[in-house]
Design an enzyme around this catalytic site. Structure first.
Site, mmCIF file in Angstrom:
data_model
loop_
_atom_site.group_PDB
_atom_site.id
_atom_site.type_symbol
_atom_site.label_atom_id
_atom_site.label_comp_id
_atom_site.label_asym_id
_atom_site.label_seq_id
_atom_site.Cartn_x
_atom_site.Cartn_y
_atom_site.Cartn_z
ATOM 1 N N TYR A 1 32.655 -27.198 22.880
ATOM 2 C CA TYR A 1 33.534 -27.869 21.924
ATOM 3 C C TYR A 1 34.559 -28.726 22.659
ATOM 4 O O TYR A 1 34.752 -29.907 22.330
ATOM 5 C CB TYR A 1 34.243 -26.837 21.045
ATOM 6 C CG TYR A 1 35.277 -27.450 20.136
ATOM 7 C CD1 TYR A 1 34.891 -28.184 19.019
ATOM 8 C CD2 TYR A 1 36.637 -27.333 20.406
ATOM 9 C CE1 TYR A 1 35.836 -28.774 18.188
ATOM 10 C CE2 TYR A 1 37.588 -27.912 19.589
ATOM 11 C CZ TYR A 1 37.179 -28.635 18.480
ATOM 12 O OH TYR A 1 38.120 -29.226 17.669
ATOM 13 N N LYS B 1 35.301 -32.954 22.825
ATOM 14 C CA LYS B 1 36.589 -33.561 22.520
ATOM 15 C C LYS B 1 37.193 -34.270 23.741
ATOM 16 O O LYS B 1 37.864 -35.300 23.601
ATOM 17 C CB LYS B 1 37.559 -32.505 21.973
ATOM 18 C CG LYS B 1 37.167 -31.972 20.603
ATOM 19 C CD LYS B 1 37.153 -33.074 19.536
ATOM 20 C CE LYS B 1 36.950 -32.517 18.141
ATOM 21 N NZ LYS B 1 36.972 -33.563 17.089
ATOM 22 N N SER C 1 34.946 -33.334 2.419
ATOM 23 C CA SER C 1 34.620 -32.233 1.511
ATOM 24 C C SER C 1 35.666 -31.125 1.541
ATOM 25 O O SER C 1 35.923 -30.484 0.519
ATOM 26 C CB SER C 1 33.238 -31.665 1.834
ATOM 27 O OG SER C 1 33.194 -31.208 3.177
ATOM 28 N N SER D 1 40.940 -35.767 17.160
ATOM 29 C CA SER D 1 40.565 -35.031 18.358
ATOM 30 C C SER D 1 41.015 -33.584 18.187
ATOM 31 O O SER D 1 40.824 -32.991 17.133
ATOM 32 C CB SER D 1 41.193 -35.693 19.593
ATOM 33 O OG SER D 1 40.816 -35.010 20.768
#
Length: 275
Positions: free
Chosen positions: A145, A149, A11, A131
């Site tokens: 976060y 990752k 998007s 990543s």
């Protein structure tokens, strides 16, 4: 025959730029997003648009089936969909944390699990996972976060070895700050809206300032990262990791080349906010 790539999270940002670039270079593209209306402008002769939510296995299977029905094959998957939420650990709810891992780790696993039977049947295919520099080093107010990752990095490196024996490649794309995407600004806005204990106030104010400085030093755009993704997808090598923005290259070098003590001292002196 043109190759076909399925891309999640088209998007905005890197997913959208990648869909446009692969299509421009003659690939067939299965461009996907949770909200199909957000990607209608991508549709074309060699671009099919489909709904795909990485947390919904049925939608993943449907998008893969639609891509194969439209183009006859899928040669590569770009796992781009991701979720960013910054903030000190105590400010993040269990729901926040689970959403991070459901998107950034388990969502990737869902897509990979769904495409592997197709890749195994033809002994070929490419999995490209987005990543982050935050998958190689952790920064203040990004513990969750970065942990999502870090987990993605370990998962990708593990399946790199497993799937390489079957003719299937795995690649990790590691950008730092990227302009022209809403990812970082959205993550910072969520951090500022989170209710952290009052004691973290000065630390978070300093962290917000430091993130703004890092953003100002970021020069790469979504189109730049898309170019790097395309190069990785077409370089014909079995290379796993690609650090694709200049702003994080020095931190990556330090993380790998200097002692633990020297690296942690550098982060404390240059990144952790002074209170």
């Amino acid at each position: 025959m043109p190759k076909t790539i399925l891309i999640t999270g088209c998007s905005t940002g890197m997913g959208n730029a990648s869909a446009r670039l692969f299509a421009k270079n003659g690939w067939n593209v299965v461009a996907t997003a949770r909200t199909p209306a957000s990607i209608e402008t991508l549709a074309g002769a060699n671009v099919a648009t489909c709904r795909l939510d990485v947390t919904d296995p049925d939608s993943i299977a449907a998008a893969i089936d639609a891509g194969i029905a439209r183009f006859g094959d899928i040669d590569a998957v770009l796992n781009n969909a991701g979720f960013g939420l910054y903030g000190v650990f105590e400010s993040l709810s269990d729901a926040d944390i689970r959403k991070m891992f459901e998107t950034n780790l388990f969502g990737v696993m869902n897509v990979v699990r769904a495409i592997l039977p197709h890749f195994r049947a033809k002994n070929s295919g490419s999995i490209i996972n987005i990543s982050s520099g935050g998958g190689m080093f952790a920064l203040p107010a990004m513990s969750i976060y970065c942990s999502s990752k870090f987990a993605l990095e370990g998962y990708s490196e593990g399946i790199y070895h497993e799937l390489g024996a079957l003719g299937i490649s795995v690649k990790l794309i590691e950008p730092g700050g990227v302009l022209t995407t809403p990812f970082d600004s959205s993550a910072v806005a969520r951090m500022e809206a989170a209710l952290a204990p009052e004691a973290y106030g000065p630390f978070l104010e300093g962290t917000t300032r430091n993130i703004a400085v890092m953003r100002d030093n970021a020069k790469a755009t979504a189109d730049d990262v898309a170019q790097a993704i395309y190069a990785a997808a077409t370089d014909g090598t079995d290379r796993l990791r690609y650090v694709v923005t200049d702003d994080i290259k020095e931190l990556v070098r330090l993380r790998h080349e200097v002692s633990e003590e020297a690296y942690m001292a550098f982060v404390k002196d240059h990144i952790v906010p002074k209170i």
